[in-house]
Write a protein that holds these residues in place. Structure first.
Motif: not given
Lengths: 545, 309
Positions: B102, B105, B108-109, B112-113, B219
């Motif tokens: 988690x 992930x 990264x999310x 990136x956002x 990442x």
């Protein structure tokens, strides 16, 4: 026969068959068929209280808990999508969930369904590896390294040694098994925590495989040679299965093979002596040792089998030419870790692992089809949240069991109190009747003309003395008592004097038969009394002028 | 040579911080496999603060705020483990693994956002920042955070072995029922242990990313360092100073794998991949030798229920 459940079950199966014939996506039909089968299995009535309530069955609880985990994971993913960009959030989530169905053409659908299937197989094998060792009490986090070892062995045999596919698969299984056996031996003999040794071996193996596969690298593409060009004999044969999916180029016999292996693992774990010993070792290592099971051998054997499964899974991916090994992999591939997710989501059952690995691969592939405004890692975020929720499965199951038990207990308490009040009421009714008769006699009313005491009609007579509780119960209601008593399995002891004695009644509560006898006796006595009184009255009446 | 020294100090301090965090958690009875996820979140917190602080802030302020942010992020993330394993009696190894996945992930999310929101053509998961304030001597890798790490090492030893809190914490991991019978609130102690591990893990994550690079790609998470720290903790037999020595050994070999190309005699000795494997092989050998008489806290991994025998 629980007719309701039976009817719904049959309906589900019929619907599934219709959908299959109509050519709709087979997943829906399969799910409906599964639901129908489960319902059919549960439609038979088990006698009385010995049946496990539906919600207390372990399989049902596990499935419900897994579904809850999935729902919660998807919900949290949706919230994250909303936070990032509220406009396209629902579409993105439905893309993740639909995966191949989000394609408009049937060709596109089938092609991506095939892709998902192909990638499900290594995930399934890794999850089998993890759950097999978990049942024996070992957390095989080294599955990722064993996967890498299997991939390396398979690709090396295929490209450098030019072996046929089955040799490559056996080599992959052996490589994975050997690696895991190292962990097993260290755990059994030197008490090295298998999590740490697994992680160390993961990294060692990664670098070794990178070194090993350097001669197999295609310099132009920075990855290993395509198997189709270098050694077609190493690719797993399709045997015509891919004709089911529009001649999908990567669908091979690996898929039914993997499902067969899952069933085989289930069989070994539940129906063989070896499986029994392994599970016993997992539940209580010392007890198993005391019973004579060879602890060390079992641990090493379990880890070897786990590693072989993971290595085999790697070969099933790389030998279909779906993926190639890049020239310098920096970190351990995530397949081994996703296998942990699939294993726990499937409730640690081999058959459940089939469905859960398909689901996880489904949403992972669906994530890659989302629009680019959302990062594709949302899918792995959703998977990780689902695994996190899986850790609460035990808590969910305990809550479900408590709820069911609470309901059972309340139902029984109500039954018992009904019985007791019924017996009370009957006794009280009769006794009140007798007392009533006596009172009327002294006052001079004709007891035979006294209105019938029913449950509905309020009693318009001289009220009974307050010492007796007023319970109005029809005499006819006393008949089902026996049935009630039998079903509640309540027996009243003669000498049972633990406070069950109702206030105001002499003696203890007696058994059903004795109660019946008492009732008959009382009836007879009452009738006799009435007759006597009537005679007396007549006699009296005759003399009263 | 200087580079080797610098890298050694960097990796040692990272491993030491995270291993000490894991040590606190395991001493209180909760197995913390999720150190990697905690590191990622701590790194994320610190990197975000570094990135969005105004450019002309004083060095001390930058360092202080980043450290606090990293610690807070790590502690918040470790709450996931705390609630699941202490209140809901979940399987701690599974929760830790879930947190690892988690962490990467989610980080990264998030990155990136943020990047896409700032510039729609840049969907990368990289954060750039200025590490200047962290370096004691400019252009050298001696990091203030390494000094903090040594301070925390001494502090951990003192807290664990010389204060009431620390001794009680350790007792909760050895025999929680006995501790409860004396009146210690085992739940609170375990929460404290896990939160401290979150604090230290987050700080370790920050140290990792500020060492040597001016930007970090989220990442890759922390490239497996959390697991290495676990090995260091077990190698160090859950004792702070032995953990420091283990971290030193590990850090040395890990930095060797980065700098061996600069030494001619090392370059010809073994192929490059072997140097990459060396820390792990060494740790495996050491584990083989030292695990027989493992001194793990006895009640770790077993969910505590009040009133259980």
């Amino acid at each position: 026969m629980k007719t309701g459940i039976l009817i719904v079950g049959i309906l589900c199966l019929v619907l599934a068959g219709t959908l299959w014939i109509l050519g709709q996506p087979p997943i829906l039909a399969v799910v409906l068929a599964a639901v129908g089968a489960v319902l059919l299995m549960n439609s038979k009535d088990k006698k009385g209280i010995e049946a496990t309530p539906f919600l207390k069955k372990q399989a049902v609880q596990t499935i419900l808990a897994s579904l809850l985990c999935i729902l919660l994971g998807l919900l949290i993913g949706y919230i994250v999508l909303l936070i990032i960009n509220p406009e396209g959030a629902w579409k993105a989530l439905s893309t993740i969930m639909q995966n191949f169905w989000s394609f408009s053409s049937e060709r596109g659908q089938i092609k991506n369904f095939g892709n998902t299937l192909v990638k499900t197989i290594p995930l399934l094998m890794c999850s089998l590896s993890i759950l097999f060792s978990y049942k024996v009490g070992l957390f095989n986090i080294g599955a990722a390294g064993q996967y890498v070892a299997g991939a390396g062995a398979a690709l090396y045999c295929a490209i450098a040694l030019q072996m046929p596919w089955w040799v490559c698969m056996i080599a992959a299984a052996l490589a994975g098994g050997l690696l895991a056996a190292i962990s097993g031996v260290l755990k059994a003999t030197r008490n090295v925590n298998e999590v740490i040794s697994g992680i160390m071996l993961n990294w060692i193996c990664l670098y070794l495989v990178n070194m090993l596969l350097t001669p197999c690298q295609d310099i132009n593409m920075a990855e290993t040679f395509s198997l189709k060009k270098s050694n077609p004999g190493a690719m797993i044969p399709t045997l015509g299965i891919n004709s089911l999916l529009n001649n999908h180029q990567y669908v091979t016999i690996a898929i039914p093979m993997a499902i067969l292996i899952a069933v085989l693992i289930w069989y070994v774990m539940t129906k063989t002596k070896l499986g029994y010993e392994l599970r016993a070792t997992g539940l209580n290592k010392d007890a198993a040792k005391y019973a004579g099971m060879k602890g060390h051998f079992n641990i090493i054997l379990t880890m070897t089998i786990s590693g072989a499964l993971a290595g085999l899974g790697a070969s099933m991916l790389y030998l279909t030419d779906t993926a190639k090994w890049p020239s310098a992999v920096a970190s351990v591939p995530a397949m081994g870790f996703n296998g942990i997710a699939a294993a726990f989501l499937g409730g640690l059952h081999p058959i459940g692992a089939i469905f859960s690995s398909f689901f996880i691969q489904h949403i992972t592939d669906g994530g890659s089809f989302m629009e680019k405004t959302y990062p594709a890692e949302i899918a792995s975020l959703v998977s990780s949240v689902i695994i996190y929720m899986c850790a609460f499965v035990l808590y969910f199951r305990q809550t479900m069991t408590k709820a069911v038990d609470g309901r059972e207990e309340r139902r029984r308490a109500k039954l018992v109190s009904q019985v007791r009040s019924a017996m009370h009421g009957e006794l009280e009714g009769e006794l009140s009747g007798i007392v009533q008769a006596e009172i009327e006699k002294s006052v001079g009313q004709d007891p035979a003309e006294a209105p019938e005491r029913t449950a509905d009609a309020p009693v318009e007579m001289i009220p009974a003395p307050d010492v007796l509780p007023k319970v109005q119960l029809k005499k006819e209601d006393a008949a089902p008592l026996d049935d009630l008593l039998e079903r509640a399995a309540v027996t009243w002891d003669d000498d049972d004097d633990d406070g069950l004695v109702p206030i105001g009644v002499e003696g203890s509560v007696t058994s059903v038969q004795e109660k019946k006898d008492k009732k008959e006796k009382k009836d007879k006595k009452e009738k006799k009394d009435k007759k006597d009184k009537k005679d007396k009255k007549d006699k009296k009446g005759g003399s009263d002028k | 040579m200087i580079l080797l020294l610098q890298y050694t100090i960097v990796f040692t301090s990272v491993l030491m911080l995270v291993a000490l965090g894991g040590c606190f958690s395991e001493h209180s009875g909760v197995i913390n496999i999720g150190l990697e996820g905690i590191m990622v979140f701590g790194a994320l917190g610190g990197a975000l603060v570094m990135r969005y602080l105004p450019d002309d802030s004083a060095g001390v302020v930058v360092v202080l705020l980043c450290v606090l942010a990293a610690m807070a992020a790590g502690a918040l993330y470790s709450l996931l483990l705390a609630v699941a394993s202490i209140n809901f009696k979940a399987d701690q190894t599974l929760v830790g693994t879930a947190m690892n996945l988690l962490g990467t992930a989610a980080a990264t999310v998030l990155v990136k956002a943020l990047n896409t929101a700032a510039n729609p053509n840049n969907p990368s998961a990289t954060i750039e920042y200025d590490r200047g304030p962290f370096q004691i001597v400019p252009n050298m890798e001696f990091n203030w955070l390494a000094v903090i790490a040594i301070a925390i090492l001494v502090l951990s030893y003192v807290i664990l072995y010389k204060t009431k809190f620390g001794l009680r914490l350790m007792s909760c991991g050895e025999h929680p029922q006995a501790s409860a019978s004396v009146g210690i609130n085992v739940y609170k102690m375990r929460y404290a242990g896990v939160l401290i591990s979150g604090l230290l893990g987050g700080l370790g994550g920050l140290t990792y990313i500020t060492a040597g690079v001016g930007k970090w790609q989220f990442e890759q998470g922390v490239a497996g360092f959390g697991f290495l720290a676990l090995a260091v903790m077990i190698f160090g037999a859950w004792k702070p100073f032995r953990i420091a020595l283990a971290a030193l050994l590990f850090g040395f070999f890990r930095s060797l794998s980065n700098v061996y190309k600069g030494f001619d005699f090392l370059k010809d000795l073994m192929p490059g991949a072997v140097y990459n494997m060396l820390p792990y092989i060494i740790s495996l050998v050491v584990l083989i030798i030292f695990s027989k008489n493992s001194a793990a806290p006895k009640a770790e991994g077993i969910p505590y229920e009040q009133g259980m025998r």
